[in-house]
Design a protein around this motif. Structure first.
Motif, PDB file in Angstrom:
ATOM      1  N   VAL A 174      12.033 -24.745   8.642  1.00  0.00           N
ATOM      2  CA  VAL A 174      12.310 -23.365   9.045  1.00  0.00           C
ATOM      3  C   VAL A 174      11.609 -23.110  10.375  1.00  0.00           C
ATOM      4  O   VAL A 174      10.436 -23.425  10.526  1.00  0.00           O
ATOM      5  CB  VAL A 174      11.812 -22.353   7.983  1.00  0.00           C
ATOM      6  N   THR A 175      12.347 -22.581  11.327  1.00  0.00           N
ATOM      7  CA  THR A 175      11.769 -22.220  12.621  1.00  0.00           C
ATOM      8  C   THR A 175      12.018 -20.734  12.855  1.00  0.00           C
ATOM      9  O   THR A 175      12.632 -20.061  12.033  1.00  0.00           O
ATOM     10  CB  THR A 175      12.415 -23.048  13.758  1.00  0.00           C
ATOM     11  N   ARG A 176      11.549 -20.221  13.976  1.00  0.00           N
ATOM     12  CA  ARG A 176      11.760 -18.813  14.338  1.00  0.00           C
ATOM     13  C   ARG A 176      12.818 -18.736  15.430  1.00  0.00           C
ATOM     14  O   ARG A 176      12.847 -19.546  16.338  1.00  0.00           O
ATOM     15  CB  ARG A 176      10.475 -18.162  14.839  1.00  0.00           C
ATOM     16  N   SER A 177      13.703 -17.742  15.326  1.00  0.00           N
ATOM     17  CA  SER A 177      14.714 -17.506  16.339  1.00  0.00           C
ATOM     18  C   SER A 177      14.849 -15.993  16.527  1.00  0.00           C
ATOM     19  O   SER A 177      15.295 -15.308  15.609  1.00  0.00           O
ATOM     20  CB  SER A 177      16.051 -18.112  15.919  1.00  0.00           C
ATOM     21  N   ASN A 178      14.416 -15.500  17.666  1.00  0.00           N
ATOM     22  CA  ASN A 178      14.456 -14.059  17.949  1.00  0.00           C
ATOM     23  C   ASN A 178      13.798 -13.237  16.848  1.00  0.00           C
ATOM     24  O   ASN A 178      14.317 -12.205  16.426  1.00  0.00           O
ATOM     25  CB  ASN A 178      15.894 -13.596  18.170  1.00  0.00           C
ATOM     26  N   ILE A 201      20.489 -18.156  10.705  1.00  0.00           N
ATOM     27  CA  ILE A 201      19.513 -17.065  10.754  1.00  0.00           C
ATOM     28  C   ILE A 201      19.519 -16.341   9.414  1.00  0.00           C
ATOM     29  O   ILE A 201      20.562 -16.170   8.803  1.00  0.00           O
ATOM     30  CB  ILE A 201      19.868 -16.062  11.883  1.00  0.00           C
ATOM     31  N   ARG A 202      18.373 -15.908   8.978  1.00  0.00           N
ATOM     32  CA  ARG A 202      18.225 -15.302   7.660  1.00  0.00           C
ATOM     33  C   ARG A 202      19.156 -14.122   7.436  1.00  0.00           C
ATOM     34  O   ARG A 202      19.660 -13.912   6.340  1.00  0.00           O
ATOM     35  CB  ARG A 202      16.770 -14.867   7.449  1.00  0.00           C
ATOM     36  N   SER A 203      19.445 -13.334   8.470  1.00  0.00           N
ATOM     37  CA  SER A 203      20.252 -12.134   8.275  1.00  0.00           C
ATOM     38  C   SER A 203      21.737 -12.456   8.073  1.00  0.00           C
ATOM     39  O   SER A 203      22.504 -11.601   7.657  1.00  0.00           O
ATOM     40  CB  SER A 203      20.092 -11.190   9.468  1.00  0.00           C
ATOM     41  N   CYS A 211      14.894 -19.114  10.786  1.00  0.00           N
ATOM     42  CA  CYS A 211      16.064 -19.924  11.096  1.00  0.00           C
ATOM     43  C   CYS A 211      16.004 -21.178  10.219  1.00  0.00           C
ATOM     44  O   CYS A 211      15.101 -21.998  10.356  1.00  0.00           O
ATOM     45  CB  CYS A 211      16.052 -20.279  12.578  1.00  0.00           C
ATOM     46  N   PHE A 212      16.941 -21.298   9.295  1.00  0.00           N
ATOM     47  CA  PHE A 212      16.984 -22.413   8.363  1.00  0.00           C
ATOM     48  C   PHE A 212      17.808 -23.556   8.965  1.00  0.00           C
ATOM     49  O   PHE A 212      18.850 -23.330   9.556  1.00  0.00           O
ATOM     50  CB  PHE A 212      17.597 -21.968   7.033  1.00  0.00           C
ATOM     51  N   HIS A 213      17.340 -24.788   8.781  1.00  0.00           N
ATOM     52  CA  HIS A 213      18.020 -25.967   9.322  1.00  0.00           C
ATOM     53  C   HIS A 213      18.741 -26.708   8.201  1.00  0.00           C
ATOM     54  O   HIS A 213      18.169 -26.937   7.136  1.00  0.00           O
ATOM     55  CB  HIS A 213      17.009 -26.897   9.998  1.00  0.00           C
TER      56      HIS A 213
END
Length: 94
Positions: free
Chosen positions: A54-58, A77-79, A62-64
């Motif tokens: 999991v990384t951060r995006s804005n 993206i989680r949303s 952010c799941f890979h």
């Protein structure tokens, strides 16, 4: 971290790099898994497997995920919503 299946402990969700390594060796892995009575990994071209990466995006998680059949990576993206598979892995030495 505490997943148990058929009395076996030590299962985990693989990281994206582990899924990439699996993709590179999928034929051998499926051969060995079925030899010991396990179920082969589905490598259909549209099946993406969730990783533990999991990384951060804005500011969002952010799941890979990786398509084991083609080796394509995508992020989610989680949303947003999407359909993907998850399969726990376990390192076994014999």
């Amino acid at each position: 971290a505490t997943y148990t299946y058929k009395g076996e402990q030590g299962w985990y969700l693989p990281a994206i790099n582990e899924l990439k390594a699996l993709h590179q060796n999928i034929s051998l892995v499926n051969e060995k898994v079925t030899q010991v009575g396990g179920e082969a990994l589905n490598v259909a071209s549209s099946d993406y497997y969730l990783s533990s990466t999991v990384t951060r995006s804005n500011g969002s998680k952010c799941f890979h995920m990786l398509c084991l059949g083609k080796g394509n990576e995508k992020t989610q993206i989680r949303s947003n919503t999407s359909f993907y598979y998850a399969r726990a892995m376990k390192k076994v030495r014999k």
